[in-house]
Write a protein that holds these residues in place. Structure first.
Motif, short mmCIF file in Angstrom:
data_model
loop_
_atom_site.label_atom_id
_atom_site.label_comp_id
_atom_site.label_asym_id
_atom_site.label_seq_id
_atom_site.Cartn_x
_atom_site.Cartn_y
_atom_site.Cartn_z
N ALA A 155 2.28 0.62 -11.14
CA ALA A 155 1.76 1.92 -10.70
C ALA A 155 0.77 1.74 -9.56
N ILE A 156 0.03 0.65 -9.60
CA ILE A 156 -0.98 0.38 -8.58
C ILE A 156 -0.33 -0.29 -7.38
N ALA A 157 0.73 -1.05 -7.65
CA ALA A 157 1.44 -1.74 -6.58
C ALA A 157 2.21 -0.74 -5.71
N LEU A 158 2.65 0.35 -6.32
CA LEU A 158 3.48 1.31 -5.58
C LEU A 158 2.82 1.85 -4.31
N PRO A 159 1.58 2.39 -4.38
CA PRO A 159 1.00 2.91 -3.13
C PRO A 159 0.86 1.84 -2.05
N ILE A 160 0.70 0.59 -2.46
CA ILE A 160 0.60 -0.50 -1.48
C ILE A 160 1.97 -0.72 -0.82
N ALA A 161 3.03 -0.72 -1.65
CA ALA A 161 4.39 -0.86 -1.12
C ALA A 161 4.70 0.30 -0.18
N GLU A 162 4.29 1.51 -0.58
CA GLU A 162 4.56 2.69 0.25
C GLU A 162 3.83 2.62 1.58
N ALA A 163 2.56 2.16 1.53
CA ALA A 163 1.78 2.05 2.76
C ALA A 163 2.41 1.03 3.71
N LEU A 164 2.86 -0.09 3.14
CA LEU A 164 3.50 -1.13 3.96
C LEU A 164 4.79 -0.61 4.57
N HIS A 165 5.55 0.10 3.76
CA HIS A 165 6.81 0.67 4.23
C HIS A 165 6.55 1.64 5.39
N ALA A 166 5.51 2.44 5.24
CA ALA A 166 5.16 3.40 6.28
C ALA A 166 4.72 2.69 7.56
N MET A 167 4.21 1.46 7.42
CA MET A 167 3.81 0.66 8.59
C MET A 167 4.99 -0.08 9.19
N ASN A 168 6.19 0.16 8.64
CA ASN A 168 7.42 -0.52 9.08
C ASN A 168 7.46 -2.00 8.73
N ALA A 169 6.67 -2.39 7.76
CA ALA A 169 6.75 -3.79 7.30
C ALA A 169 7.99 -3.92 6.42
#
Lengths: 284, 469
Positions: free
Chosen positions: A111-125
């Motif tokens: 649950a905590i990892a998800l926003p990090i994954a989403e932020a990275l995805h939004a950065m095109n990582a």
């Protein structure tokens, strides 16, 4: 008082709440946490922010019922209020400059990892996510991870869903096959994070771990959340609340952190049973 | 007629054997008669040396004069002109080194019990006065205060009395700062702090809990919200540890954590929500007031034995004499000229999963002797070679001071701090940032409640002057 505007039961022991807390919603970044008290005289517990909606002024928290306080929190319904909610605390996860990242989440840590994954995805990582659960019933957020990951591996300990085994299995497989990541970010039980670090070590991949020790104030005042880090052969004390909660996984003394986490084990078990009995009586 | 008894009226206290097992207040306070008798010991000196010893300049002979007349409410009104927290100061101020140290009666006997009289007057007011404080006419200017400890509350109170629209931001869930998380119930009942806070609210002060300045909001955002000045009274900060082996074992606390669990989180109560280690043997490392508070709290939580471990001798012990005496009466053992070198933990070599593993079993110390005086005149303690010995304990509390919290500094551009991390201010409490003032432990490092109140007061005057000009 802080209002619960939405409640979702994600699995038999994991609950998601949206809390009205506009100032926190405006500021919180992935990796930061809040501290809450369910009611007057309640204990203060830290929970990492699972998402925010600055427009609506809501903060998403996802928690597992593990003790008396989370049990009490689980009985709160949409429209109810909780006594205190303060944050955002801690340092946000450092994501700048990351191009290719492996996210390793375990249980409610996903649950905590998800926003990090989403932020990275939004950065095109490029995001590889490995999420692990004890069994099929405890699986959460699979679709959400699918939406923000280039590669997703779902693991269950007993093989009741997707692949059987723990999260280090696919991680090792990928690293062995020559996959390289700028960073592995892992969030979950201490023992899992310890083994993620051990798995990554032969390949020299940097690992960020998210620590969640016992704390009270969350602003550095009490020192209860202290961790021992091994920095270039020297032991250094850091406070998870102000220096973390993210740390270099290679530096953390996991055995000590696990032991400190069990400090009040007996008290907590007793309190949990008492809380369960109390609510059962109310129902009867 | 002046009362020429060289001795002051004794403060009635709970018997040591009883109070060591409860959290009720130790000192019980003067009766009306005793207060008048003590007030009559004041010679009403023209040059008022006592006032010069008071960081907030309370008109001491004047309020004592009203006690002599039996007009206790009038006495209260005189004190509140200078102090926002009389019931607190009457209890925790080190009067013996301040007002009372200047008292003429102290030359040939004991000084007037000024602190005890202040406490009496404040308690009398809180018990018998039903009149609500009147809210002053607003002047339309907004000021933000960071932290609701003694400096913040004083600054807030003084500005509110002048008509300012004051908001206090507090990081914890209860206002009061060190008065609620640090100082224990038996020395300062929390109901008294709550009452003082209520009085400020009636003056129009708004208190916003659960807001961490530097995190939830920044100082710059406070200005964007329309505040014309900001006072930072964010307190002492992060607890120090010694850096010896074993400090992360289970059962080692900072004094901040130990006291916060007991006081703020109420783990001294039966069946609390927040756990704390109770009973067994406890060593408290340090010799200040905080160490005394921690030791006496441990005792009341049910410890079989409590030690104070301090590296210098009784003479250098920085705690208030009264607190040391109380601690001794209650049976706390002072291990003086002792310095910890290691904390020992349980370790079952045959079972890594033994639940007792990594719990404290003892503290190893070395004997110390005093050498030459240092720059401040205190004799430096030196370790005696091969003098190690271990005291068996289950809990260790480190009460060896704090270092400033970097939260506000790191989020406020242009705010200067000294090499120790304390905020730098001028004589008005003004920082390197315009319209940003600071005071209390955030500026001085760990000090007293009353010096923090003095700083809050000075800043309030400066803020008023700057805004009204």
């Amino acid at each position: 008082m802080y209002k619960i505007v939405d409640k979702k039961i994600l699995n038999p022991t994991v609950i998601q709440l949206l809390i009205e807390a506009p100032l926190v919603a405006k500021k919180a970044k992935p990796g930061q946490f809040i501290i809450l008290r369910v009611d007057e005289d309640g204990e203060r517990i830290p929970l990492t922010v699972a998402g925010t909606n600055p427009e609506n002024g809501t903060v998403k928290i996802i928690f597992q019922v593990v003790g008396a306080t989370t049990k009490k929190l689980s009985y709160k319904e949409q429209g109810d209020c909780i006594q205190d909610f303060v944050g955002p605390l801690g340092v946000p996860t450092h994501l700048n400059g990351l191009k290719k990242v492996c996210i390793v989440g375990g249980g409610v840590g996903c649950a905590i990892a998800l926003p990090i994954a989403e932020a990275l995805h939004a950065m095109n990582a490029e995001v590889t996510s490995i999420i692990g659960f004890r069994n099929k019933d405890l699986l959460i957020l699979e679709n959400e991870f699918k939406a923000c990951s280039d590669t997703l591996r779902v693991m269950t300990d007993d093989g009741s869903y997707s692949e059987k085994g723990n999260v280090t299995l696919p991680l090792k497989e990928m690293l062995e096959a020559g996959e390289r990541f700028d960073m592995i970010i892992t969030i979950g039980p201490l023992v899992m994070m310890k083994y993620v670090v051990a798995t990554a070590k032969p390949y020299g991949t940097p690992v960020t771990v998210s620590m969640n020790p016992i704390m009270i104030d969350g602003t550095g005042m009490c020192g209860g959340c202290r961790l021992t880090l091994n920095v270039d052969g020297k032991k250094v004390t850091k406070f998870a609340c102000v220096d973390g909660p993210d740390f270099n996984g290679y530096e953390i003394d996991f055995d000590e952190a696990m032991s400190r986490g069990r400090m009040y084990g007996e008290f907590e078990r007793h309190k949990y049973e008492e809380t369960c009995n109390l609510y059962q009586k109310e129902v009867q | 007629m002046a009362n020429m008894n060289p001795k002051r009226n004794e403060m009635p206290t709970q018997d040591a054997s009883v109070r060591a097992h409860n959290f009720n207040e130790v000192a019980l306070g003067y009766s009306e008669q005793t207060a008048i008798d003590e007030a009559n010991r004041c010679l009403n000196c023209k040059n008022m040396p006592c006032v010069s010893g008071c960081p907030v300049k309370i008109h001491i002979p004047e309020f004592i004069g009203k006690i002599k007349e039996g007009d206790f409410e009038a006495a209260y009104q005189i004190i509140t002109k200078s102090s926002s927290l009389p019931a607190v100061c009457g209890r925790v101020c080190p009067q013996e080194t301040q007002c009372e140290s200047k008292c003429v009666r102290g030359i040939k006997g004991e000084s007037v019990g000024i602190g005890r009289l202040e406490r009496f007057v404040a308690d009398w007011h809180n018990t018998f006065c039903t009149e609500e404080p009147t809210r002053p006419q607003s002047n339309g200017h907004k000021v933000a205060i960071v932290g609701s400890g003694p400096s913040g509350l004083t600054c807030a109170g003084d500005l509110a009395k002048k008509g300012y629209d004051v908001t206090v931001y507090e990081a914890l869930h209860t206002p009061g700062g060190v008065l609620v998380y640090g100082i224990p119930e038996f020395r300062l009942p929390k109901a008294i702090v709550a009452k003082e806070v209520e009085t400020l609210k009636k003056l129009g002060v708004k208190i916003e809990t659960n807001i961490v300045i530097g995190k939830t909001l920044t100082v710059d955002e406070l200005f964007e919200m329309g505040y014309e000045a900001v006072f930072i009274g964010s307190g002492a900060g992060l607890p120090n540890f010694m850096g010896i082996p074993g400090e992360s074992l289970n059962g080692v606390y900072s004094a901040n954590e130990f006291l916060t669990r007991s006081n703020l989180m109420k783990s001294y109560r039966d069946n609390p929500e927040t756990p704390i280690m109770k009973g067994g043997k406890v060593a408290v490392v340090g010799g200040g007031n905080v160490a005394m508070d921690a030791a006496r709290t441990a005792l009341r939580l049910g410890a079989d034995k409590v030690y104070i471990v301090y590296r210098r001798s009784m003479e250098e012990l920085p705690a208030r004499r009264e607190e040391v005496e109380h601690a001794e009466e209650e049976g706390i053992e002072f291990c003086l000229l002792c310095n910890p070198v290691e904390i020992i933990g349980y370790n079952n070599p045959n079972d890594a999963r033994d639940p007792k593993n990594r719990f404290v079993t003892g503290i190893t110390c070395v004997r110390m002797e005093l050498g030459e005086p240092d720059a401040r005149g205190r004799r430096k303690p030196i370790a005696v070679p091969n003098s190690e010995f271990t005291i068996d304990v289950d809990t260790v509390v480190m009460a060896i001071g704090t270092s400033p919290n970097p939260l506000i500094k790191s989020t406020t551009e242009g705010l200067d701090v000294n090499p120790r991390g304390c905020i730098v201010v001028n004589e008005d409490g003004l920082t390197s940032r315009s319209a940003v003032y600071a005071g209390g432990d955030a500026v001085t490092g760990a000090a007293t409640v009353i010096s923090a109140m003095g700083a809050g007061k000075i800043a309030a005057q400066a803020i008023d002057k700057a805004i009204s000009e």
